[in-house]
Scaffold this active site. Structure first.
Site, mmCIF file in Angstrom:
data_model
loop_
_atom_site.group_PDB
_atom_site.id
_atom_site.type_symbol
_atom_site.label_atom_id
_atom_site.label_comp_id
_atom_site.label_asym_id
_atom_site.label_seq_id
_atom_site.Cartn_x
_atom_site.Cartn_y
_atom_site.Cartn_z
ATOM 1 N N VAL A 422 0.820 -1.205 0.000
ATOM 2 C CA VAL A 422 0.000 0.000 0.000
ATOM 3 C C VAL A 422 0.857 1.261 0.000
ATOM 4 O O VAL A 422 0.561 2.232 -0.703
ATOM 5 C CB VAL A 422 -0.948 -0.026 1.214
ATOM 6 C CG1 VAL A 422 -1.633 1.319 1.400
ATOM 7 C CG2 VAL A 422 -1.984 -1.131 1.064
ATOM 8 N N ASP A 423 1.935 1.273 0.771
ATOM 9 C CA ASP A 423 2.754 2.473 0.911
ATOM 10 C C ASP A 423 3.437 2.844 -0.403
ATOM 11 O O ASP A 423 3.401 3.986 -0.847
ATOM 12 C CB ASP A 423 3.793 2.255 2.014
ATOM 13 C CG ASP A 423 4.271 3.567 2.626
ATOM 14 O OD1 ASP A 423 3.618 4.604 2.409
ATOM 15 O OD2 ASP A 423 5.282 3.545 3.335
ATOM 16 N N ASP A 424 4.093 1.866 -1.037
ATOM 17 C CA ASP A 424 4.705 2.138 -2.332
ATOM 18 C C ASP A 424 3.666 2.563 -3.349
ATOM 19 O O ASP A 424 3.880 3.499 -4.121
ATOM 20 C CB ASP A 424 5.443 0.893 -2.839
ATOM 21 C CG ASP A 424 6.829 0.785 -2.251
ATOM 22 O OD1 ASP A 424 7.731 1.484 -2.734
ATOM 23 O OD2 ASP A 424 7.003 0.020 -1.301
#
Length: 679
Positions: A422-424
Site C-alpha cells: 500500500v505504501d509504495d
C-alpha cells in the site's frame, strides 16, 4: 568502480564511495535572530536567502539528474546490519559452493563494520547486539579467521559478557543449528502441519505478515528436516558458550505469573516438540508437499521470493534440503536473485536485505516535482513511465482476504508481484500524478486501478497495514518464535496517513467513508504528547509527518486541538542547531521520542509536517530551512550517518541512502513554493 551483479545502482547513492567527505560549510549557518532591521537591509537579507535557497535546490536537482540511471529509475543502497551478509557466507558453506574471492570480500565487509569495542550493531552508533555479533563471528570463522585473531578475540569477549549463544535470537540459533553449533530442539517449533490449517482458522499462514509467511514457509521445511552440516574444528564456535550447554539452557524464559499469553505459548511449544518427536506424524508428508509447492509457486520469474533476503535465502535452503541440486533451475535462479542484491567492488561485497528501486524512484520524482521541475521534463517522463511499466497486474497473497479485489498498485522492488504494498503504491501515484507521460490515458487507468486496490486494502479498524488487510492477530507476537515481534502487519499511522494524502490529492473529501474511518483511526492512536508512532521510519517524527501531510491533504481542520498538539510537540523537539533528529532507541524508550542528533532526512520530515499544518512562516520552519541550506555539500548532497528507516522496530533498522537527499529537496522545494515567487 563498482558493480551490482547485472543490475546498475546509482553510483553516488551508496556507502561504497568510501568515507563521506567532510561537510561543506561554505554557506554559514544563520541561527541568530535579527531585530528591527531597516526595510532596505531586510529586503537584501530576503534576497540573499532566496539566492541561497535557489542555489541549494538547483544543486540538489542537478544531483538527481546525474544519478538517474539510463533506464529511467533511481536506485540507492539499502543498508542494514551485517547479519544479511554473514548469512550469505553461511549459505554458501551449507550448500558447498564457496567462492573464496567473494568470501574474502564479504569477510572484509564484516570486519569493516566491527566497532572498536569489538561488537557489531544494528544501526550506526547503536549498542552492541549479541545476535548480530555472533553471526558475524561465526561467518568470519567459516571464512578462515581463527579464534586468536585480534578482531575475533574482542568480539568473543563481548559475546560472552552478554551471555553467549544461549542469549541469541531465534534466527541466529537456526543458522547455528544448521551446522551443529546449537541444538535443534532448542529452536521454537513451527511444525510443517501448519500449512494444512484452513484460511478461516484463527492461526494459519495467512494470518502472518507477508514477510513472515514468505520466510517461515520455506524455513518450516528446513526445521522439519533438521539438517546438520558438520564443520571442521577450526570453524566451530563452541567457545561462544559460557559453559557446555545443558538441556535446561534450551528452554524458554517464562514471564512472571502463571496465566500469561507468553507462558501459555511456551507450554504449547513444549507440546509441539513432543508431537514433532513422535515417529508417527500422519500429516507431515502432506504439509511438506504443500510447503514445497508454495515455495515453487511464489518464485518470481527473476528468481526472487518476497523481495527480501530472509525469504530468498531460506527458500534456496529449503529446496537444497529437499534434495534439489545446486544446478536445478529454481535454485540457480534463486542464487542469481541473491547475487543481484549484492554491491561489490575490488575489496568488499555486501548483500542487501532488500532493494528499493520503485520506492527510490517515486521519492526522487516527488522531490523533483515539488522543486518545480516542469511536468514534461524528460527525466520525469522517463522515470514515470518506468514506474508505470512496473504496475502489478496479478493477484498476490492479498487475494486471500480480498478475493473480489482487482489487482493494481506497485511493489518495492524491481519485481515482487506476489507482494505489492500500500505504501509504495500510494507514493508512486502521488509522485506521477502530474507528470505528462506520452499515454496519459494509460497512466490515469493505472492510477484508477491503484487507488481502487489501495482503498480495498483498508482494514476494519479504519487503518491500513503495508501488505495485507486485517492482519491483526497480536497474540501471534507472543509465541516463542516471534522474538522479533514482527509476525503480523497491523494498520499503522504512517501508512494510514499516506492513504489520506492519496485520497486528498485525488479529490476525495474527508466525508468519504474510507477517509472518515481513517481519520477516526488516526485520532485513536495518537500519542498523548501529540505525535504518532512511525512503523516504517524513525520514528515519531516520521509517523507525524505522514499523518499531518495526510490530514492536510484530505481537508481536515488544522486548528483542531489534536493537530495543534502534534505541531507543538514538533516545535519542542527542534534542536538548537535548527534541525531535528531521533534515535532508533526511541523504539525501546518513549522518553527518547523526537530526541537525537539532527539529520537531513528527519529535519525534512519535521519541516514538511509543520508546513502541512500551516506553519510555513514560523520561526521553527525558518531555522530548519537554514539548517538544511547550510549543510548541503557542493555536489548537491547531504551527509547522514544515522539510520532513519525501519524494517522491524527495535530489531532491524535501515539506512536508505536516498533519504538524506530526496527529503531535503522535497522540503526546500515545498518551502519555496509556499513563501516565494517562482523565479
Amino acid at each position: 568502480m563498482m558493480n551490482s551483479s547485472k543490475l546498475p545502482i546509482s553510483s553516488a547513492l551508496t556507502s561504497f564511495n568510501g568515507t563521506s567527505a567532510a561537510m561543506d560549510r561554505s554557506q554559514s549557518e544563520r541561527t541568530s535572530k535579527v531585530h528591527h532591521l531597516p526595510i532596505s537591509i531586510e529586503k537584501k537579507k530576503e534576497e540573499e536567502a532566496r539566492d541561497i535557497l535557489d542555489t541549494v535546490i538547483e544543486r540538489s536537482r542537478n544531483f538527481f539528474y546525474r544519478e538517474q540511471l539510463p533506464q529511467g529509475y533511481w536506485w540507492a543502497e539499502l543498508e542494514s546490519n551485517c547479519t544479511i551478509t554473514a548469512e550469505y557466507i553461511m549459505l554458501f558453506h551449507f550448500m558447498g559452493i564457496v567462492n573464496k574471492d567473494r568470501e574474502r570480500k564479504m569477510a572484509n565487509y564484516l570486519l569493516s563494520k566491527q566497532t572498536s569495542e569489538g561488537f557489531w550493531t544494528i544501526y550506526h552508533g547503536g549498542p552492541g547486539d549479541i545476535s548480530t555479533s555472533v553471526e558475524a563471528y561465526f561467518a568470519l570463522k567459516l571464512a578462515g579467521y581463527s579464534a586468536d585473531h585480534p578482531a575475533m578475540a574482542k568480539a568473543r569477549a563481548f559475546i560472552l559478557k552478554k551471555g553467549g549463544i544461549i542469549k541469541c535470537r531465534v534466527f541466529t540459533k537456526i543458522f547455528l543449528a544448521l551446522f551443529g553449533e546449537f541444538a535443534w530442539f532448542g529452536v521454537p517449533s513451527m511444525p510443517i502441519e501448519l500449512m494444512l490449517l484452513p484460511n478461516w482458522a484463527y492461526v494459519n499462514m495467512y494470518e502472518l505478515s507477508s514477510w513472515s509467511r514468505a520466510t517461515i514457509i520455506p524455513l518450516s521445511i528446513v526445521m522439519t528436516e533438521r539438517p546438520v552440516r558438520k564443520l571442521p574444528p577450526s570453524a566451530r564456535v563452541q567457545e561462544l558458550y559460557l559453559r557446555p550447554p545443558r538441556p535446561t539452557d534450551y528452554t524458554f524464559t517464562k514471564e512472571d505469573g502463571i496465566l500469561t499469553w507468553k507462558n501459555f505459548f511456551i507450554g504449547i511449544d513444549h507440546m509441539l516438540k513432543v508431537y514433532e518427536g513422535n515417529p508417527v506424524r500422519p500429516f507431515k508428508k502432506k504439509g511438506m508437499v504443500m510447503a514445497e509447492k508454495w515455495v515453487l509457486d511464489h518464485q518470481e520469474t527473476t528468481g526472487d521470493w518476497g523481495g527480501i533476503q530472509p525469504a530468498m535465502l531460506n527458500a534456496v535452503l529449503s529446496l537444497h534440503c529437499l534434495g534439489y541440486a545446486n544446478d536445478h533451475p529454481a535454485v540457480e535462479k534463486g542464487l542469481e536473485a541473491l547475487a543481484n542484491f549484492c554491491i561489490e567492488d575490488d575489496d568488499v561485497l555486501v548483500l542487501q536485505s532488500c532493494i528499493s528501486p520503485v520506492w527510490d524512484t517515486a521519492l526522487a520524482i516527488k522531490a523533483l516535482v515539488d522543486s518545480d521541475v516542469p511536468a514534461d521534463h524528460p527525466a520525469l517522463v522517463k522515470s514515470a513511465q518506468w514506474l508505470l511499466d512496473r504496475e502489478v497486474r496479478i493477484k498476490g497473497d492479498w487475494r486471500i482476504k480480498c478475493p473480489e479485489l482487482t489487482p493494481g498498485g506497485w511493489a518495492f522492488e524491481f519485481l515482487n508481484d506476489h507482494f505489492p504494498d500500500v505504501d509504495d503504491s500510494g507514493f508512486v501515484m502521488l509522485a506521477i500524478k502530474d507528470v505528462r507521460v506520452r499515454d496519459q490515458k494509460a497512466k490515469d487507468e493505472a492510477i484508477r486501478r491503484g487507488i481502487t486496490w489501495c482503498l480495498g486494502m483498508q482494514s476494519k479498524n479504519g487503518g491500513w497495514g503495508a501488505f495485507d488487510k486485517d492482519n491483526t492477530k497480536h497474540l501471534l507476537n507472543k509465541i516463542p518464535f516471534a522474538d522479533l515481534e514482527a509476525l503480523i502487519d497491523p494498520p499503522t499511522a504512517d501508512i494510514t496517513g499516506r492513504m489520506l494524502e492519496l485520497m486528498g490529492e485525488f479529490g476525495y473529501s474527508k466525508e468519504f467513508p474510507a477517509a472518515s474511518r481513517a481519520i477516526e483511526f488516526i485520532r485513536k492512536i495518537q500519542e498523548p504528547e501529540g505525535p504518532w508512532w512511525g512503523r516504517w521510519g524513525v520514528n515519531y517524527i516520521y509517523g507525524t509527518w505522514s499523518v499531518l501531510a495526510g490530514l492536510a491533504a484530505i481537508g481536515e481542520d488544522l486548528t483542531q486541538p489534536y493537530i495543534r498538539r502534534a505541531v507543538n510537540w514538533l516545535k519542542l523537539k527542534q534542536n538548537m542547531d535548527g534541525g531535528w533528529g531521533e534515535t532508533c532507541e526511541s523504539y525501546h524508550d518513549r522518553a527518547l521520542a523526537g530526541v537525537g542528533e539532527s539529520t537531513a532526512s528527519q529535519t525534512a520530515w519535521a519541516l514538511l509536517s509543520l508546513m502541512s499544518a500551516g506553519e510555513v512562516h514560523s520561526a521553527n520552519v525558518a531555522k530548519g530551512v537554514r539548517y538544511l541550506t547550510a549543510r548541503q555539500r557542493n555536489d548537491g548532497t547531504w551527509d547522514e550517518e544515522q539510520y532513519t528507516g525501519t524494517g522491524f522496530p527495535k530489531f532491524f533498522m535501515i539506512k536508505y541512502h536516498i533519504y538524506r537527499n530526496c527529503f531535503p529537496l522535497m522540503a526546500l522545494g515545498t518551502y519555496r513554493n509556499l513563501t516565494m515567487e517562482k523565479g
